[in-house]
Design an enzyme around this catalytic site. Structure first.
Site, PDB file in Angstrom:
ATOM      1  N   SER A 202      -9.955 -19.546   1.282  1.00  0.00           N
ATOM      2  CA  SER A 202     -10.331 -19.068  -0.043  1.00  0.00           C
ATOM      3  C   SER A 202      -9.079 -18.605  -0.776  1.00  0.00           C
ATOM      4  O   SER A 202      -7.977 -18.591  -0.224  1.00  0.00           O
ATOM      5  CB  SER A 202     -11.336 -17.907   0.064  1.00  0.00           C
ATOM      6  OG  SER A 202     -10.744 -16.804   0.744  1.00  0.00           O
TER       7      SER A 202
ATOM      8  N   TYR B 111      -0.538  -1.383   4.629  1.00  0.00           N
ATOM      9  CA  TYR B 111      -0.440  -2.716   4.019  1.00  0.00           C
ATOM     10  C   TYR B 111       0.903  -2.880   3.319  1.00  0.00           C
ATOM     11  O   TYR B 111       1.573  -3.914   3.462  1.00  0.00           O
ATOM     12  CB  TYR B 111      -1.577  -2.911   3.023  1.00  0.00           C
ATOM     13  CG  TYR B 111      -1.571  -4.277   2.362  1.00  0.00           C
ATOM     14  CD1 TYR B 111      -2.019  -5.395   3.053  1.00  0.00           C
ATOM     15  CD2 TYR B 111      -1.117  -4.448   1.056  1.00  0.00           C
ATOM     16  CE1 TYR B 111      -2.022  -6.655   2.463  1.00  0.00           C
ATOM     17  CE2 TYR B 111      -1.113  -5.700   0.464  1.00  0.00           C
ATOM     18  CZ  TYR B 111      -1.573  -6.794   1.165  1.00  0.00           C
ATOM     19  OH  TYR B 111      -1.553  -8.040   0.576  1.00  0.00           O
TER      20      TYR B 111
ATOM     21  N   SER C 194       4.388  -8.954  -1.358  1.00  0.00           N
ATOM     22  CA  SER C 194       3.670  -8.332  -2.472  1.00  0.00           C
ATOM     23  C   SER C 194       4.545  -7.250  -3.080  1.00  0.00           C
ATOM     24  O   SER C 194       5.333  -6.593  -2.387  1.00  0.00           O
ATOM     25  CB  SER C 194       2.358  -7.715  -1.993  1.00  0.00           C
ATOM     26  OG  SER C 194       1.761  -6.944  -3.021  1.00  0.00           O
TER      27      SER C 194
END
Length: 329
Positions: free
Chosen positions: A32, A203, A172
């Site tokens: 996805s 994260y 990120s």
């Protein structure tokens, strides 16, 4: 125009995706979001093979069946890969190496957050979940596939072609929210506190590790083109997952933000696709937008921290491989 036709004004070089004829591509986490759309865009340029590496092979096969209808000239393959298990990574690499004769693009796209698991947020091998999946799993996969990546470089050179073989690590901008020390080595094998999970620090730490790993990988293997990229803040399932498992701010705002305030996947995968195919990529760099590099904080530019992480990771992986080899004898 190709996928890179919409580019920032600061990028003056041509950013159209080149031909992918005869190339073999692997994408982790392709069921996805970023991964699936990346596979679709790659397929438009008719590579020889695209491998979708994912934990849920049922969903992966459904995705491949869907994509194949539009792109019948590419051979799509599903590879079972659970990055939370080094055993699964090892088995996946062995399977891939037994079938593939080359690997031109390795897109390390899959990601996980501590917010997406039940307590304690640990992988099967005893690593904090975000770090274990986003860094350790991908680091082992890269290590095991490295001989084939280098062999592909040599094949390209001997055939008179451009030798570039790309490894792209999806990082990120959230790495800027990592702990002040950067990588908390003493806590990588312990579940994060509730407060740390709510602040996304685990994260963010794993995304910092991704960027440092890419920098050090490029230094170790100058034959390769290695880049870390920020994929953009897109309508992906990661914010929804965080919202389902966390209360407070994430629970109240994560799901609405993921639907209303973020750009589409199609708009924001251009950066990782460019890094995976362009000859303009500077190996070892982090790209925040297509062709825009250098926007890293002090920790991400810290070569000593990158070296420490590299050595720590190497020891962990070598110990695992040695044990795995002994067990299989």
């Amino acid at each position: 125009m190709g996928i890179f036709s919409r580019k920032p004004a600061s990028v003056r070089s041509e950013t159209r995706m080149p031909s992918l004829t005869n190339k073999v591509i692997m994408v982790t986490g392709g069921n996805s979001g970023w991964g699936k759309q990346s596979i679709i865009e790659f397929a438009k340029h008719e590579p020889s093979e695209i491998w979708l590496a994912a934990r849920d092979t049922y969903r992966a096969n459904r995705v491949i069946d869907e994509i194949y209808k539009d792109f019948p000239h590419t051979d799509f393959k599903v590879l079972e890969l659970d990055l939370a298990s080094l055993d699964s990574v090892y088995d996946a690499a062995e399977t891939f190496l037994s079938f593939a004769s080359r690997l031109d693009v390795l897109l390390l796209n899959a990601r996980a957050s501590s917010g997406s698991c039940s307590a304690p947020c640990m992988t099967r091998d005893g690593y904090e979940a975000s770090f274990g999946v986003n860094h350790m799993g991908h680091a082992l996969l890269t290590k095991l596939l490295m001989p084939l990546l280098l062999r592909t470089v040599r094949k390209n050179r001997s055939g008179g072609h451009v030798a570039d073989v790309h490894v792209v690590v999806v990082s990120s901008v959230l790495m800027n929210h990592a702990p002040r020390r950067g990588i908390q080595f003493d806590k990588l094998k312990a579940p994060p506190s509730k407060y740390s999970r709510l602040t996304l620090r685990p994260y963010a730490q794993s995304k910092l590790a991704n960027t440092l790993f890419a920098r050090r990988l490029a230094r170790e293997y100058p034959q390769l083109v290695v880049a870390a990229v920020h994929p953009g803040v897109v309508r992906s399932n990661i914010m929804g997952v965080l919202a389902r498992h966390e209360g407070g701010v994430l629970g109240r705002f994560g799901r609405p933000l993921s639907r209303a305030c973020m750009a589409s996947v199609e708009d924001n995968i251009k950066n990782q696709l460019w890094a995976a195919t362009s000859q303009d990529v500077v190996s070892g760099e982090y790209y925040s937008h297509v062709g825009v590099r250098g926007r890293m904080n002090k920790l991400a530019r810290d070569d000593l921290l990158a070296e420490k992480l590299w050595q720590w990771t190497e020891v962990e992986l070598e110990n695992y491989i040695a044990l795995n080899t002994r067990c299989s004898d």
